[in-house]
Write an enzyme that holds these catalytic residues in place. Structure first.
Site, mmCIF file in Angstrom:
data_model
loop_
_atom_site.group_PDB
_atom_site.id
_atom_site.type_symbol
_atom_site.label_atom_id
_atom_site.label_comp_id
_atom_site.label_asym_id
_atom_site.label_seq_id
_atom_site.Cartn_x
_atom_site.Cartn_y
_atom_site.Cartn_z
ATOM 1 N N MET A 145 -19.922 -28.120 -30.805
ATOM 2 C CA MET A 145 -20.788 -27.305 -29.944
ATOM 3 C C MET A 145 -21.906 -26.696 -30.782
ATOM 4 O O MET A 145 -21.635 -25.972 -31.753
ATOM 5 C CB MET A 145 -19.972 -26.215 -29.244
ATOM 6 C CG MET A 145 -18.988 -26.751 -28.215
ATOM 7 S SD MET A 145 -17.932 -25.487 -27.485
ATOM 8 C CE MET A 145 -16.743 -25.237 -28.820
ATOM 9 N N ARG B 201 -15.604 -24.913 -24.578
ATOM 10 C CA ARG B 201 -15.836 -23.479 -24.390
ATOM 11 C C ARG B 201 -14.552 -22.662 -24.313
ATOM 12 O O ARG B 201 -14.497 -21.534 -24.804
ATOM 13 C CB ARG B 201 -16.675 -23.261 -23.128
ATOM 14 C CG ARG B 201 -18.138 -23.646 -23.305
ATOM 15 C CD ARG B 201 -18.865 -23.640 -21.974
ATOM 16 N NE ARG B 201 -18.411 -24.725 -21.118
ATOM 17 C CZ ARG B 201 -18.640 -24.804 -19.814
ATOM 18 N NH1 ARG B 201 -19.305 -23.833 -19.221
ATOM 19 N NH2 ARG B 201 -18.211 -25.836 -19.113
ATOM 20 N N CYS C 240 -25.039 -35.603 -25.340
ATOM 21 C CA CYS C 240 -25.840 -34.384 -25.240
ATOM 22 C C CYS C 240 -27.086 -34.640 -24.403
ATOM 23 O O CYS C 240 -27.826 -35.595 -24.657
ATOM 24 C CB CYS C 240 -26.235 -33.901 -26.630
ATOM 25 S SG CYS C 240 -27.266 -32.406 -26.607
ATOM 26 N N GLY D 66 -14.237 -29.306 -18.883
ATOM 27 C CA GLY D 66 -13.614 -28.430 -17.907
ATOM 28 C C GLY D 66 -12.164 -28.087 -18.152
ATOM 29 O O GLY D 66 -11.519 -27.488 -17.280
ATOM 30 N N GLN E 89 -20.140 -34.788 -36.598
ATOM 31 C CA GLN E 89 -20.824 -35.422 -35.477
ATOM 32 C C GLN E 89 -22.294 -35.640 -35.815
ATOM 33 O O GLN E 89 -23.000 -34.712 -36.206
ATOM 34 C CB GLN E 89 -20.735 -34.604 -34.195
ATOM 35 C CG GLN E 89 -21.318 -35.402 -33.015
ATOM 36 C CD GLN E 89 -21.319 -34.676 -31.699
ATOM 37 O OE1 GLN E 89 -22.032 -33.689 -31.541
ATOM 38 N NE2 GLN E 89 -20.516 -35.157 -30.745
#
Length: 344
Positions: A19, A240, A101, A214, A71
């Protein structure tokens, strides 16, 4: 294949997603304190930045972070292969190519989620990276982009990268809309389609496939790892949820790997972080650059708001040091004394 075998053998059984602006080296070090088995990922770094930029700043990490994956972002096979080689030289356990992305900056460079429209180009990049390194090369993607048919489009993409030698595919189970949605909206608005990822795994049973998008709890992760109609995914990736509520990472090892939690509680995790924090302060790192990753640690624990406020206000001040963290921790320990929340 039994769940126990998977827990020991699948490198992708549980991962914390890459992230931007979040999973830097300080974040990863703290996450490693909470879980010994989770696979951690860097923020996306472009191949050209790796080749031409400040490599120590971009790639440096603490050995305690292993297993950790780099990454990469980019579209040129030669540049990606060279960046992968450099990353392997720095000690990364895996090289991952970002094909998911949707940000404007990434679109401007014609990489990230844009690459889902050109599976043959991605396959050439994967083949070049595989030829350059001995560590696994993996790909993170969406189920499709824009008006692309997620059945035919994802199948063509996955077939191409698998044929090129990709060691695993991590699929964010949403489309990415490159026109009309912001990166944040792309994480929330396109509907999740976990079944599409399961159908992909059913088609490609010998390709390791992990699912992302999710997933908000370890219970959800366990459910997604369970076999459905004889199909079993190889891993789950949390983004997240793992960052905003890092306490859940302390349960990863006992729940998903049949291993003891590495620390007795959250207060112990912070105490284990302090030697690293002090070493980084001595190198000139600002306290707030490290403590910003701790703000969500004590959610729903008495004193959590005071903990966050103290860190947010005091860590940015000149000369702030480890005492600020200890003072913040005291604001949680006192209200929670005798209740047992910190060991939960």
């Amino acid at each position: 294949m039994t769940a126990g075998f998977e827990a020991k053998k699948s490198p992708w059984r549980f991962a914390v997603a890459p992230m931007m602006d979040w999973t830097d080296r300080h974040c990863r070090f703290f996450h490693r304190i909470l879980s010994r088995h989770a696979l951690l990922y860097t923020e996306m770094v472009t191949a050209n930045a790796v080749i031409h930029g400040d490599r120590e700043r971009l790639l440096g990490f603490d050995p305690a972070e292993h297993p950790v994956a780099l990454q990469l972002g980019g579209a040129d096979a030669g540049a990606l292969a060279e960046a992968a080689r450099i990353g392997e030289g720095y000690g990364y356990d895996e090289i991952n190519l970002n094909c998911g992305c949707p940000s404007d900056r990434v679109q401007g460079g014609q990489f990230g989620a844009c690459l889902m429209a050109v599976p043959d180009q991605v396959a050439r990049a994967v083949a070049a990276m595989k030829a350059a390194v001995a560590v696994p090369v993996t790909v993170k993607c969406r189920i499709g982009i824009d008006d692309q048919d997620p059945e035919a489009g994802l199948d063509a993409f996955a077939d191409a990268v698998a044929a090129a030698g990709a060691d695993a595919l991590i699929v964010h189970a949403r489309k990415a809309w490159l026109q009309g949605l912001s990166p944040r909206e792309n994480r929330e608005i396109p509907p999740l389609d976990y079944d599409r990822v399961l159908r992909l795994k059913a088609r490609l049973p010998h390709v390791p496939i992990a699912i992302n998008g999710g997933i908000g709890s370890l219970a959800e992760a366990e459910s997604l790892l369970a076999a459905r109609d004889g199909v079993r995914l190889d891993g789950v990736m949390l983004g997240r949820a793992a960052y905003q509520s890092p306490a859940l990472l302390r349960e990863v090892d006992p729940v998903l790997f049949d291993a003891p939690a590495p620390v007795a509680g959250l207060a112990e995790a912070l105490e284990a972080f302090i030697p690293y924090l002090e070493a980084q302060l001595a190198e000139g790192v600002r306290l707030s650059a490290m403590t910003r990753h701790l703000l969500g640690l004590f959610q729903a624990v008495p004193g959590a708001r005071q903990f966050r406020r103290h860190l947010s206000v005091e860590a940015v001040k000149p000369g702030a040091d480890a005492r600020v963290l200890r003072e913040a921790l005291d604001r949680v320990i006192r209200p929670a004394a005798g209740r047992g929340e910190l060991a939960a």
